[in-house]
Design an enzyme around this catalytic site. Structure first.
Site, PDB file in Angstrom:
ATOM      1  CG  ASP A  99     -49.300   1.025  -9.525  1.00 23.44           C
ATOM      2  OD1 ASP A  99     -50.531   0.927  -9.528  1.00 23.44           O
ATOM      3  OD2 ASP A  99     -48.647   1.251  -8.503  1.00 23.44           O
ATOM      4  CG  ASP A 112     -43.625  -2.604 -10.322  1.00 23.59           C
ATOM      5  OD1 ASP A 112     -44.387  -2.170 -11.209  1.00 23.59           O
ATOM      6  OD2 ASP A 112     -43.916  -2.588  -9.111  1.00 23.59           O
TER       7      ASP A 112
HETATM    8  N1  GLY Z   1     -45.930   1.237  -8.320  1.00 23.58           N
HETATM    9  C1  GLY Z   1     -46.062   1.306  -6.916  1.00 23.58           C
HETATM   10  C2  GLY Z   1     -46.390   2.636  -6.412  1.00 23.58           C
HETATM   11  O1  GLY Z   1     -46.745   3.534  -7.176  1.00 23.58           O
HETATM   12  O2  GLY Z   1     -46.292   2.832  -5.217  1.00 23.58           O
END
Ligand code: GLY
Length: 365
Positions: free
Chosen positions: A147, A85
């Site tokens: 994600d 992330d």
């Molecule tokens: N990227 C983590 C979530 O969407 O919770």
């Protein structure tokens, strides 16, 4: 010009408690390795400030945005606790700063983060590893999650900046893997797919933050929807546009009458749990799809986006100027302990969608 001083200027908020932003950069608190400054949502507050700076021209927004960007330099120094992330963290902060102001320090931060993301690529399985092994020793070497489609935008940016095709090659290899292994025949997407990290073969998938294995976690559907259209916009590859449309059709077919999005499209009717993040992210993706398809198709996507945004505005927004977040019914996961609360990225994607409709947005991702 009227002066604005964002109330949470010195903070890096993730949510609001009793209407007041919390602060992931609060050093008086003890954090787990990826919960404090490394928390995956730490880029969104800076991103909102950059969007406001772009839309209004007010310098105070840029000054406030740089506070969180600079604080996050500590994450690079610590390194441990960083994950895939880094895209969510540094695209809306450093990359946005560089795109809008040409700040060379921001470019360096963005390139640093892009190299960390590229370093998580598994060349045999052709996927980017999502998380690090957790405290409970789960082996996540072969885990990829939907994600990550948003994180790929960091690599597309790094490719354009450096002209080094490895960044784009890694991003497209991951997007191709996601098309093949995450998107189901009906257009829904899985949250977590586990690959054998040595051979690259798919091992299994997990329900992740959704209701159950095989269900459809709505934020995951929106990550896929928005992620694939962005991959199309960055690469021009038609298969990504088709995939974004396929996920969008599944999403639109599942929008309830009242336009409010549940945590999972396959959750039981009770308890009533919403996730405004999914609605706001999907709205951004639908608006981008509308901009990419022929004239006769546009209305289908645009009207779905407007329906989602109007429902949020009329039923879930707290417009009281004394509270720090505006969307009230978000959920981190179906099985989370708390539901129907605020999350900073819901507000960020809601703002982004509104600015897109007003035509005062810029390429954030
Ligand atoms: N990227 C983590 C979530 O969407 O919770």
């Amino acid at each position: 010009m009227e002066q604005v001083v964002p109330r949470s200027r010195e903070k890096i908020p993730a949510t609001a408690i009793d209407g007041v932003h919390d602060d992931r950069s609060d050093t008086s608190r003890e954090w787990n390795p990826d919960d404090g400054l490394n928390w995956w949502t730490n880029g969104f507050w800076g991103g909102m400030l950059w969007m406001m700076y772009h839309a209004t021209g007010k310098e105070e927004y840029a000054q406030a945005a740089r506070i969180s960007e600079e604080k996050m330099d500590q994450c690079f120094e610590q390194y441990y606790g960083l994950h895939h992330d880094v895209g969510f963290m540094w695209i809306p902060t450093a990359v946005a700063d560089y795109r809008l102001t040409g700040n060379e320090d921001s470019r360096r931060r963005g390139m640093h983060a892009a190299n960390l993301l590229a370093g998580r690529f598994n060349p045999v399985g052709k996927f980017i590893r999502a998380w690090n092994d957790g405290a409970n020793d789960t082996d996540t070497r072969g885990w990829a999650i939907i994600d990550c489609m948003l994180n790929l935008n960091l690599l597309y940016w790094a490719y354009k900046e450096s002209r080094d095709p490895r960044f784009r090659q890694i991003a497209m290899a991951h997007a191709d893997t996601a098309m093949e292994h995450f998107v189901r025949g009906d257009g829904s997407v899985k949250h977590i797919v586990e690959f054998n990290p040595e051979t690259g073969e798919e091992v299994c998938d997990y329900g992740g933050q959704g209701y159950a294995p095989g269900s459809s976690w709505t934020r995951g559907q929106s990550w896929g929807l928005y992620g694939f259209i962005l991959s199309y916009l960055h690469t021009g590859r038609e298969a990504y546009l088709d995939t974004a449309k396929k996920i969008a059709h599944y999403f639109m077919a599942n929008i309830p009458e009242d336009g409010l999005i549940p945590v999972d499209f396959r959750q039981p009717a009770e308890p009533v749990l919403y996730d405004d993040t999914a609605a706001a992210i999907a709205a951004c993706g639908l608006i981008e799809i509308a901009g990419a398809v022929p004239e006769l198709e546009k209305e289908l996507y645009l009207s779905a986006a407007v329906k989602l945004l109007k429902s949020l505005d009329e039923k879930h927004c707290d417009w009281n100027g004394n509270t720090d977040c505006f969307l009230t019914c978000c959920s981190s996961a179906y099985h989370a302990a708390k539901h129907n609360h605020s999350l900073v990225y819901a507000d960020s994607y809601f703002l982004e969608a509104i600015l897109k409709l007003r035509g005062t947005d810029f390429l954030l991702w």
